[in-house]
Design an enzyme around this catalytic site. Structure first.
Site, PDB file in Angstrom:
ATOM      1  CB  ALA A  54     -22.801 -22.994  56.897  1.00 24.74           C
ATOM      2  CE1 TYR A  55     -19.112 -19.212  50.136  1.00 22.20           C
ATOM      3  CE2 TYR A  55     -19.015 -17.073  51.224  1.00 22.20           C
ATOM      4  CZ  TYR A  55     -18.710 -17.885  50.141  1.00 22.20           C
ATOM      5  OH  TYR A  55     -18.006 -17.379  49.085  1.00 22.20           O
ATOM      6  CB  ALA A  56     -18.816 -16.881  57.517  1.00 19.42           C
TER       7      ALA A  56
END
Length: 194
Positions: free
Chosen positions: A155-157
């Protein structure tokens, strides 16, 4: 060291972690700071330290980057206090790092997208007219997590890669207005940022 005397810089997540490091660097260079984040006590503690150690002027504005009205409030308070905006540093990001892709929920993805892409978009859009006046700049934070596919950071990426793409478009569109847009992409670990 470059002098940023009387330049006004907004730093999201400026009260702790990488954001506080950024605040410190800009304070050392003489900038007037607007630091934002979700926790007022963190911001006030950072303000006290920055003003004491570097003699700079710091405005704290509590804001959740996913809240469009809160971002408009940050911009309004900045202009009311300082009369200008020279730079916006979009550093803040929340995520459910350390979770396998298969275990992510919609809420996990929403957290990263809302605090990353939407927050960056809101700050850039609302600051644009002021950055155009000052021929200012935007510094957006992406991450090595997206470039290298870091384990447990889907999700962060995804959010950081979205920020990278939006930044490229803004750099192209805003160049004619004298606004410089850049991306910094540290090699990310699994730390959760404010």
């Amino acid at each position: 060291m470059i002098s940023l005397k009387d330049k006004v810089v907004i730093i999201t997540g400026g009260g702790r972690g990488i954001g506080f490091g950024l605040s410190t660097a800009f304070a050392k260079a003489g900038a007037k700071l607007v630091i934002t984040g979700r926790t007022e006590s963190t911001l006030l503690s950072a303000k006290e330290e920055l003003e004491r150690d570097y003699g700079c002027e710091v405005l704290c504005v509590t804001a959740d980057g996913a809240d469009e009205a809160a971002i408009q409030n940050v911009i309004d308070k900045t202009v009311e206090r300082f009369g200008r905006i020279d730079a916006v540093v979009n550093n803040a990001q929340a995520s459910s790092s350390g979770k396998m892709l298969i275990d992510h929920t919609k809420e996990d993805i929403d957290l990263a997208i809302n605090s990353g892409i939407y927050a960056t978009f809101f700050y850039m859009r609302e600051a644009f007219p002021y950055l155009k006046e000052t021929k200012g700049c935007v510094i957006n934070f992406a991450s090595g997590a997206g470039l290298f596919g870091n384990f447990g950071q889907s999700a962060y990426a995804a959010a950081k890669e979205g920020i990278r793409g939006m930044s490229r478009v803004a750099a192209t569109e805003w160049a004619k207005d004298g606004i410089n847009v850049n991306v910094v992409a540290p090699l990310a670990g699994t730390a959760q940022l404010e």
